[in-house]
Motif scaffolding. Sequence first.
Motif, PDB file in Angstrom:
ATOM      1  N   CYS A 104      45.875  48.409  45.246  1.00 35.29           N
ATOM      2  CA  CYS A 104      46.493  47.777  44.068  1.00 35.29           C
ATOM      3  C   CYS A 104      45.477  47.038  43.199  1.00 35.29           C
ATOM      4  O   CYS A 104      45.833  46.510  42.144  1.00 35.29           O
ATOM      5  CB  CYS A 104      47.599  46.818  44.498  1.00 35.29           C
ATOM      6  SG  CYS A 104      49.116  47.651  44.988  1.00 35.29           S
ATOM      7  N   ILE A 105      44.227  46.986  43.620  1.00 37.15           N
ATOM      8  CA  ILE A 105      43.193  46.348  42.803  1.00 37.15           C
ATOM      9  C   ILE A 105      42.742  47.341  41.734  1.00 37.15           C
ATOM     10  O   ILE A 105      42.316  48.453  42.039  1.00 37.15           O
ATOM     11  CB  ILE A 105      41.999  45.902  43.665  1.00 37.15           C
ATOM     12  CG1 ILE A 105      42.456  44.887  44.713  1.00 37.15           C
ATOM     13  CG2 ILE A 105      40.913  45.283  42.780  1.00 37.15           C
ATOM     14  CD1 ILE A 105      41.371  44.491  45.688  1.00 37.15           C
ATOM     15  N   ASP A 106      42.874  46.940  40.488  1.00 32.06           N
ATOM     16  CA  ASP A 106      42.563  47.829  39.366  1.00 32.06           C
ATOM     17  C   ASP A 106      41.133  47.632  38.868  1.00 32.06           C
ATOM     18  O   ASP A 106      40.349  48.572  38.809  1.00 32.06           O
ATOM     19  CB  ASP A 106      43.553  47.581  38.232  1.00 32.06           C
ATOM     20  CG  ASP A 106      43.407  48.601  37.103  1.00 32.06           C
ATOM     21  OD1 ASP A 106      42.897  49.709  37.360  1.00 32.06           O
ATOM     22  OD2 ASP A 106      43.821  48.280  35.976  1.00 32.06           O
ATOM     23  N   LYS A 107      40.804  46.391  38.519  1.00 34.12           N
ATOM     24  CA  LYS A 107      39.463  46.085  37.998  1.00 34.12           C
ATOM     25  C   LYS A 107      38.985  44.753  38.580  1.00 34.12           C
ATOM     26  O   LYS A 107      39.788  43.896  38.936  1.00 34.12           O
ATOM     27  CB  LYS A 107      39.471  46.020  36.471  1.00 34.12           C
ATOM     28  CG  LYS A 107      39.720  47.371  35.798  1.00 34.12           C
ATOM     29  CD  LYS A 107      39.736  47.242  34.288  1.00 34.12           C
ATOM     30  CE  LYS A 107      39.842  48.604  33.611  1.00 34.12           C
ATOM     31  NZ  LYS A 107      41.065  49.337  33.991  1.00 34.12           N
ATOM     32  N   SER A 115      35.036  34.670  37.735  1.00 35.70           N
ATOM     33  CA  SER A 115      35.254  35.954  38.395  1.00 35.70           C
ATOM     34  C   SER A 115      36.701  36.097  38.843  1.00 35.70           C
ATOM     35  O   SER A 115      37.419  35.105  39.012  1.00 35.70           O
ATOM     36  CB  SER A 115      34.321  36.111  39.598  1.00 35.70           C
ATOM     37  OG  SER A 115      34.642  35.169  40.604  1.00 35.70           O
ATOM     38  N   GLY A 116      37.110  37.321  39.017  1.00 30.99           N
ATOM     39  CA  GLY A 116      38.479  37.588  39.444  1.00 30.99           C
ATOM     40  C   GLY A 116      38.752  39.076  39.444  1.00 30.99           C
ATOM     41  O   GLY A 116      37.836  39.901  39.366  1.00 30.99           O
ATOM     42  N   LEU A 117      40.014  39.413  39.508  1.00 37.45           N
ATOM     43  CA  LEU A 117      40.385  40.825  39.507  1.00 37.45           C
ATOM     44  C   LEU A 117      41.744  41.014  38.852  1.00 37.45           C
ATOM     45  O   LEU A 117      42.528  40.078  38.735  1.00 37.45           O
ATOM     46  CB  LEU A 117      40.375  41.374  40.945  1.00 37.45           C
ATOM     47  CG  LEU A 117      41.045  40.525  42.037  1.00 37.45           C
ATOM     48  CD1 LEU A 117      42.519  40.814  42.117  1.00 37.45           C
ATOM     49  CD2 LEU A 117      40.386  40.796  43.374  1.00 37.45           C
ATOM     50  N   THR A 118      42.004  42.231  38.397  1.00 33.91           N
ATOM     51  CA  THR A 118      43.301  42.586  37.833  1.00 33.91           C
ATOM     52  C   THR A 118      43.971  43.582  38.771  1.00 33.91           C
ATOM     53  O   THR A 118      43.301  44.350  39.453  1.00 33.91           O
ATOM     54  CB  THR A 118      43.171  43.190  36.420  1.00 33.91           C
ATOM     55  OG1 THR A 118      42.382  44.389  36.487  1.00 33.91           O
ATOM     56  CG2 THR A 118      42.521  42.206  35.469  1.00 33.91           C
TER      57      THR A 118
END
Length: 233
Positions: free
Chosen positions: A159-162, A127-130
């Motif tokens: 600023c979190i995109d996905k 898991s994580g984020l772009t």
Amino acid sequence: PKIMHPTFLIEIPSTKNKVTFRPFLVKEEKLLLMAKASDQETDMFMAIKQVVNNCAVDTDFDVNKLTLFDLEYCFIKLRASSVSDIVEVTYKDYEDEKDYTFRIDLNKVVVVFPSGIDTTVKISKDSGLTLKYPKAALYEDKDFINSGPDAMYEMTVRCIDKIYEGEDMFDTAAYSIDELKEYVEALDLKTFEKIKKFVLDQPTVFYEISYKNSLGHDRKIELKTLTDFFTLR
């Protein structure tokens, strides 16, 4: 009679796309003067955003899709083409306590992209984020504008995109700011610090002044924001 104005291209730093613009007109100058008179930073940036939007000739141009550094860069280039490509600034040298005036060539202003920036932050193995750079739309976001000392946190959330978990991908555009805040508040501190570092290390407009002061010492001044170059105009 309708007045015809010259047009010119500006390359958007974040996308490398070229957009056609016209110079400032009297109505844009009035916007800038009104914002300057208010002495509020948010009014200044909203006026800059409006000016850049007004001066864009391409019908498919969307100023809200520009990053903040795109917006600043476009305004500097517009100012160079509309008023003068040379601007004078005065800075005090705190070594010899003297004022120095410099002539800046706005055509030489560039955008510097920090090296080693990673737009992906891992939370766990699967898991994580772009991340994405903050957009110009930020200056019409009332929650952000009124956030005061929480401005950095508010920007970090935006600023979190996905977000991904395994093969599932979640686009943050489908969620409210409150839902994103709830997600961010559940992150561990190491992950949050990585997001915060991305926000702090975003690209900036850049120009370097080199000179010798009266003591014969080599000095440098780095200009990285609009207010470093001029106040609106």
